[in-house]
Scaffold this motif. Structure first.
Motif, short mmCIF file in Angstrom:
data_model
loop_
_atom_site.label_atom_id
_atom_site.label_comp_id
_atom_site.label_asym_id
_atom_site.label_seq_id
_atom_site.Cartn_x
_atom_site.Cartn_y
_atom_site.Cartn_z
N ASP A 153 0.84 -1.21 0.00
CA ASP A 153 0.00 0.00 0.00
C ASP A 153 0.87 1.25 0.00
O ASP A 153 0.83 2.08 0.92
CB ASP A 153 -0.92 0.01 1.23
CG ASP A 153 -1.86 -1.19 1.27
OD1 ASP A 153 -2.32 -1.59 0.18
OD2 ASP A 153 -2.09 -1.71 2.36
N GLN A 154 1.64 1.40 -1.05
CA GLN A 154 2.64 2.47 -1.10
C GLN A 154 2.01 3.86 -1.05
O GLN A 154 1.02 4.13 -1.72
CB GLN A 154 3.47 2.32 -2.38
CG GLN A 154 4.28 1.04 -2.41
CD GLN A 154 5.09 0.89 -3.67
OE1 GLN A 154 5.14 1.79 -4.51
NE2 GLN A 154 5.75 -0.26 -3.82
N PRO A 155 2.61 4.76 -0.23
CA PRO A 155 2.05 6.10 -0.06
C PRO A 155 2.54 7.10 -1.11
O PRO A 155 2.12 8.25 -1.10
CB PRO A 155 2.56 6.51 1.33
CG PRO A 155 3.89 5.82 1.43
CD PRO A 155 3.73 4.51 0.70
N TRP A 156 3.40 6.66 -2.03
CA TRP A 156 4.01 7.59 -2.98
C TRP A 156 3.29 7.56 -4.33
O TRP A 156 2.73 6.54 -4.73
CB TRP A 156 5.47 7.21 -3.21
CG TRP A 156 6.26 7.09 -1.95
CD1 TRP A 156 6.72 8.11 -1.17
CD2 TRP A 156 6.70 5.88 -1.32
NE1 TRP A 156 7.41 7.63 -0.10
CE2 TRP A 156 7.41 6.25 -0.15
CE3 TRP A 156 6.56 4.52 -1.61
CZ2 TRP A 156 7.99 5.32 0.70
CZ3 TRP A 156 7.12 3.59 -0.76
CH2 TRP A 156 7.82 3.98 0.38
N ASP A 159 4.88 7.82 -10.11
CA ASP A 159 6.03 8.33 -10.85
C ASP A 159 7.13 8.91 -9.96
O ASP A 159 8.12 9.43 -10.45
CB ASP A 159 5.58 9.39 -11.85
CG ASP A 159 4.90 10.58 -11.18
OD1 ASP A 159 4.59 10.49 -9.97
OD2 ASP A 159 4.66 11.60 -11.87
N GLU A 160 6.96 8.82 -8.63
CA GLU A 160 7.97 9.36 -7.73
C GLU A 160 9.12 8.36 -7.57
O GLU A 160 8.90 7.16 -7.35
CB GLU A 160 7.38 9.68 -6.36
CG GLU A 160 8.38 10.34 -5.42
CD GLU A 160 7.76 10.79 -4.11
OE1 GLU A 160 8.51 11.17 -3.19
OE2 GLU A 160 6.51 10.78 -4.00
N ASN A 161 10.34 8.87 -7.67
CA ASN A 161 11.53 8.01 -7.55
C ASN A 161 11.90 7.86 -6.09
O ASN A 161 12.24 8.84 -5.42
CB ASN A 161 12.69 8.63 -8.35
CG ASN A 161 13.81 7.64 -8.58
OD1 ASN A 161 13.66 6.46 -8.31
ND2 ASN A 161 14.92 8.12 -9.09
N ILE A 162 11.82 6.64 -5.58
CA ILE A 162 12.16 6.35 -4.18
C ILE A 162 13.45 5.55 -4.15
O ILE A 162 13.52 4.43 -4.67
CB ILE A 162 11.03 5.57 -3.48
CG1 ILE A 162 9.70 6.33 -3.57
CG2 ILE A 162 11.40 5.28 -2.03
CD1 ILE A 162 9.74 7.69 -2.89
N TYR A 163 14.49 6.11 -3.54
CA TYR A 163 15.78 5.45 -3.51
C TYR A 163 15.83 4.42 -2.37
O TYR A 163 15.28 4.65 -1.28
CB TYR A 163 16.90 6.47 -3.33
CG TYR A 163 17.04 7.39 -4.52
CD1 TYR A 163 17.72 6.97 -5.66
CD2 TYR A 163 16.48 8.66 -4.50
CE1 TYR A 163 17.84 7.81 -6.77
CE2 TYR A 163 16.60 9.51 -5.60
CZ TYR A 163 17.28 9.07 -6.73
OH TYR A 163 17.40 9.90 -7.82
N GLY A 164 16.51 3.31 -2.64
CA GLY A 164 16.65 2.27 -1.63
C GLY A 164 17.55 2.70 -0.49
O GLY A 164 18.38 3.61 -0.63
#
Length: 246
Positions: A153-156, A159-164
């Motif tokens: 259930d990702q909150p982003w 198209d948002e780039n989330i870095y590990g």
């Protein structure tokens, strides 16, 4: 011909008997300097990276990851700095990188009977890292690499780039995945894989980690001088090294 660590039909104890002396020799050299050492199979790494990052050796080839923990600064870097002639230092060279090259070379030279390639985390090839050290650390069981796909259930926005974010089970983010020794003439098909510790099974904490919302407690972080060094440009890094020497 590669030297077999263990044939596929041998028991696990034979693998341990042949591999352990090699790994323990590396640990005996690096752990007193503030490093941790983790063996892994190159195939584990190759399965999880794009084609351009794959390493062109057989899947069962032995890799050994070395990571530095906060104690490396006073155990390895400061003694290295104090041994250098700073009046004649090459001003294009990063002192910390040179420290890593020095200690990794010492390990390599202690195994003249083996064909070893060393890959440092700061080395580039055609504008790309030679090896993705966070992936290697995850596959070697050193630190869990949390990524967007690890959150339900990702909150982003899509198209948002989330870095590990890699998180060591003891020191959190206060480690450096410094590089890998590839023993090209050693294969170990029966090496057991060690899963990295999942420090954040809770969804909320994973979101906070990836959003950089919390400073999770750890027993020790980098020294202030170490942090100052990492946030400095090359000229300032050399100045810090000279200051340590003096």
């Amino acid at each position: 011909m590669p030297k077999l660590c263990a044939r596929r039909n041998t028991v696990m104890e034979q693998t341990k008997t042949i591999l352990n002396p090699l790994i323990e020799k590396i640990r005996a050299m690096l752990e007193p300097l503030g490093f941790e050492v983790y063996p892994f199979k190159i195939g584990w790494y190759n399965e999880h990276v794009d084609e351009k990052y794959k390493l062109s050796v057989p899947d069962d080839t032995l890799g050994v990851l070395a990571i530095s923990i906060p104690g490396m600064w006073e155990k390895a870097f400061i003694p290295f700095v104090k041994q250098q002639d700073w009046d004649n230092w090459n001003k294009e060279k990063d002192p910390l990188h040179e420290c890593m090259i020095h200690h990794f070379d010492q390990v390599k030279q202690s195994f003249p009977e083996h064909d070893i390639e060393v890959m440092h985390q700061f080395e580039m090839l055609n504008g790309q890292p030679k090896i993705l050290v966070q992936t290697a650390a995850h596959m070697a069981g050193a630190a869990y690499c949390y990524q967007r796909r690890d959150v339900t259930d990702q909150p982003w926005p899509a198209d948002e780039n989330i870095y590990g974010v890699s998180f060591h089970p003891v020191y959190g983010g206060w480690v450096s995945f410094d590089g890998v020794f590839i023993f090209k003439d050693v294969v170990c098909p029966d090496l057991p894989q060690r899963a990295p510790k999942d420090v954040f099974p809770d969804r909320k904490e994973r979101v906070e980690l990836l959003k950089k919302l919390r400073d999770f407690p750890v027993p020790r972080k980098y020294a202030e001088e170490h942090e100052e060094y990492l946030s400095s440009d090359l000229h300032q890094k050399i100045a810090i090294a000279r200051r340590i020497k003096s």
